[in-house]
Design a protein around this motif. Structure first.
Motif, PDB file in Angstrom:
ATOM      1  N   PHE A 264       1.796   2.015   9.017  1.00  0.00           N
ATOM      2  CA  PHE A 264       2.665   2.657   8.022  1.00  0.00           C
ATOM      3  C   PHE A 264       2.015   3.852   7.334  1.00  0.00           C
ATOM      4  O   PHE A 264       2.679   4.591   6.615  1.00  0.00           O
ATOM      5  CB  PHE A 264       3.083   1.642   6.950  1.00  0.00           C
ATOM      6  N   MET A 265       0.710   4.081   7.570  1.00  0.00           N
ATOM      7  CA  MET A 265       0.044   5.187   6.882  1.00  0.00           C
ATOM      8  C   MET A 265      -1.161   5.664   7.661  1.00  0.00           C
ATOM      9  O   MET A 265      -1.908   4.870   8.230  1.00  0.00           O
ATOM     10  CB  MET A 265      -0.399   4.747   5.482  1.00  0.00           C
ATOM     11  N   THR A 266      -1.354   6.990   7.668  1.00  0.00           N
ATOM     12  CA  THR A 266      -2.608   7.599   8.094  1.00  0.00           C
ATOM     13  C   THR A 266      -3.349   8.004   6.824  1.00  0.00           C
ATOM     14  O   THR A 266      -2.808   8.762   6.016  1.00  0.00           O
ATOM     15  CB  THR A 266      -2.362   8.835   8.979  1.00  0.00           C
ATOM     16  N   TYR A 267      -4.567   7.490   6.643  1.00  0.00           N
ATOM     17  CA  TYR A 267      -5.281   7.755   5.389  1.00  0.00           C
ATOM     18  C   TYR A 267      -6.525   8.618   5.562  1.00  0.00           C
ATOM     19  O   TYR A 267      -7.173   8.993   4.572  1.00  0.00           O
ATOM     20  CB  TYR A 267      -5.655   6.431   4.712  1.00  0.00           C
ATOM     21  N   TRP A 268      -6.874   8.965   6.798  1.00  0.00           N
ATOM     22  CA  TRP A 268      -8.037   9.821   7.042  1.00  0.00           C
ATOM     23  C   TRP A 268      -7.847  10.551   8.367  1.00  0.00           C
ATOM     24  O   TRP A 268      -7.297   9.973   9.301  1.00  0.00           O
ATOM     25  CB  TRP A 268      -9.319   8.967   7.084  1.00  0.00           C
ATOM     26  N   PRO A 269      -8.294  11.818   8.421  1.00  0.00           N
ATOM     27  CA  PRO A 269      -8.906  12.657   7.386  1.00  0.00           C
ATOM     28  C   PRO A 269      -7.893  13.112   6.338  1.00  0.00           C
ATOM     29  O   PRO A 269      -6.674  12.934   6.535  1.00  0.00           O
ATOM     30  CB  PRO A 269      -9.457  13.833   8.190  1.00  0.00           C
ATOM     31  N   PRO A 270      -8.371  13.699   5.235  1.00  0.00           N
ATOM     32  CA  PRO A 270      -7.472  14.037   4.123  1.00  0.00           C
ATOM     33  C   PRO A 270      -6.276  14.903   4.510  1.00  0.00           C
ATOM     34  O   PRO A 270      -5.185  14.712   3.999  1.00  0.00           O
ATOM     35  CB  PRO A 270      -8.400  14.776   3.138  1.00  0.00           C
ATOM     36  N   ASN A 271      -6.489  15.853   5.425  1.00  0.00           N
ATOM     37  CA  ASN A 271      -5.379  16.724   5.807  1.00  0.00           C
ATOM     38  C   ASN A 271      -4.335  16.023   6.672  1.00  0.00           C
ATOM     39  O   ASN A 271      -3.281  16.579   6.964  1.00  0.00           O
ATOM     40  CB  ASN A 271      -5.904  17.962   6.543  1.00  0.00           C
ATOM     41  N   ARG A 272      -4.610  14.770   7.054  1.00  0.00           N
ATOM     42  CA  ARG A 272      -3.684  14.009   7.891  1.00  0.00           C
ATOM     43  C   ARG A 272      -3.000  12.878   7.115  1.00  0.00           C
ATOM     44  O   ARG A 272      -2.252  12.091   7.702  1.00  0.00           O
ATOM     45  CB  ARG A 272      -4.440  13.421   9.084  1.00  0.00           C
ATOM     46  N   ILE A 273      -3.254  12.773   5.825  1.00  0.00           N
ATOM     47  CA  ILE A 273      -2.663  11.694   5.035  1.00  0.00           C
ATOM     48  C   ILE A 273      -1.141  11.777   5.109  1.00  0.00           C
ATOM     49  O   ILE A 273      -0.540  12.818   4.815  1.00  0.00           O
ATOM     50  CB  ILE A 273      -3.131  11.752   3.575  1.00  0.00           C
ATOM     51  N   SER A 274      -0.515  10.685   5.528  1.00  0.00           N
ATOM     52  CA  SER A 274       0.941  10.665   5.668  1.00  0.00           C
ATOM     53  C   SER A 274       1.418   9.231   5.788  1.00  0.00           C
ATOM     54  O   SER A 274       0.646   8.323   6.100  1.00  0.00           O
ATOM     55  CB  SER A 274       1.388  11.462   6.906  1.00  0.00           C
ATOM     56  N   PHE A 275       2.715   9.046   5.508  1.00  0.00           N
ATOM     57  CA  PHE A 275       3.358   7.739   5.667  1.00  0.00           C
ATOM     58  C   PHE A 275       4.380   7.841   6.789  1.00  0.00           C
ATOM     59  O   PHE A 275       4.945   8.892   7.067  1.00  0.00           O
ATOM     60  CB  PHE A 275       4.051   7.311   4.364  1.00  0.00           C
ATOM     61  N   ARG A 276       4.636   6.707   7.415  1.00  0.00           N
ATOM     62  CA  ARG A 276       5.633   6.695   8.496  1.00  0.00           C
ATOM     63  C   ARG A 276       6.545   5.474   8.349  1.00  0.00           C
ATOM     64  O   ARG A 276       6.199   4.501   7.725  1.00  0.00           O
ATOM     65  CB  ARG A 276       4.951   6.706   9.846  1.00  0.00           C
TER      66      ARG A 276
END
Length: 276
Positions: A264-276
């Motif tokens: 449900f989430m990409t938490y690293w690297p910072p520029n890739r932080i996103s929810f799905r």
């Protein structure tokens, strides 16, 4: 008792430096049998008339400061460590705190949320792996969080990106074990077809072409055309990088019991932080 009031000077502390100043006269109440208040012989405190009740405990008295009640135990651990020296009690308190924190983290990872790293290019470009691995687009691998309890309340859906335990056949076909991250393409009972059109593979579900905006044209497979019928209780898994993904096309279907959770989430690297 006197019948009339008389004019007197107000009583003052004999040691008060202002005692010589004139003070206005006041009327004294008629004489009574009640004892009068007076200053102590040393002039440091004001003594109430004899026979008056002692002041409340919250008010300091000449007997000394108020003695507050002492609680024998602050929390249940004190009952266990009450016989130990102070240093030992502090050490035990720290150990219990640290063990408790570790237990909470492990419980969260086991039943709520767990992090994972993307090691290969099988989910490119949706989830990145790190160069110089073949097919990887990023400098750092994506790290994702998987919700481990959501499928206790709902069924897996087509298009969900999930983490799952690798089936035995997949360990043989793919040469890797542990956990995989793939996308659910076929649900129980579905007829899944990988059909080659103009040299590129497209997925059809029960005869209908599946809309897959997450697939890059250059990453589609090139066939041959194949068809699978998904058994009840199983799922058909595929990577978004169809040309480089070892998935259900190679090792078969995924049992429901092997699913760990939904990404449900990409938490690293910072520029890739996103929810799905």
């Amino acid at each position: 008792m006197a019948a009339r009031a008389r004019k007197v000077r107000a009583v003052s502390n004999p040691n008060d430096p202002l005692r010589r100043l004139d003070v206005p006269e006041r009327e004294e109440a008629p004489d009574s049998d009640e004892p009068e208040a007076r200053w102590s012989t040393d002039g440091d405190r004001y003594e109430p008339p004899a026979g008056w009740a002692a002041p409340p405990r919250s008010v300091p008295t000449s007997e000394g400061p108020e003695q507050l009640p002492v609680h024998e135990f602050h929390h249940p651990l004190d009952r266990v460590t009450k016989g130990l020296p102070r240093r030992a009690r502090i050490a035990v308190d720290w150990i219990v705190t640290i063990v408790g924190a570790i237990a909470i983290v492990l419980a969260i990872k086991a039943w709520v949320v767990n992090p994972y790293r993307i090691p290969s290019s099988s989910m490119e470009p949706t989830l990145h792996c790190a160069r110089p691995e073949s097919g990887c687009e990023a400098r750092f691998s994506d790290r994702v969080l998987a919700n481990r309890f959501i499928y206790r309340f709902e069924s897996p859906k087509r298009g969900d990106v999930i983490v799952f335990n690798v089936p035995p056949e997949a360990k043989v076909k793919c040469g890797a074990g542990g956990t995989f991250v793939k996308r659910i393409i076929g649900l129980p009972g579905d007829r899944v077809q990988d059909r080659v059109i103009h040299g590129a593979g497209y997925i059809f579900i029960n005869g209908q072409k599946l809309d897959e905006p997450y697939i890059q044209q250059s990453r589609r497979d090139v066939g041959p055309t194949k068809t699978w019928r998904v058994p009840q209780g199983d799922y058909f898994m595929m990577g978004d990088n169809r040309a480089s993904s070892c998935d259900s096309r190679s090792w078969g279907f995924l049992p429901r019991s092997d699913i760990i959770g939904k990404v449900f989430m990409t938490y690293w690297p910072p520029n890739r932080i996103s929810f799905r």
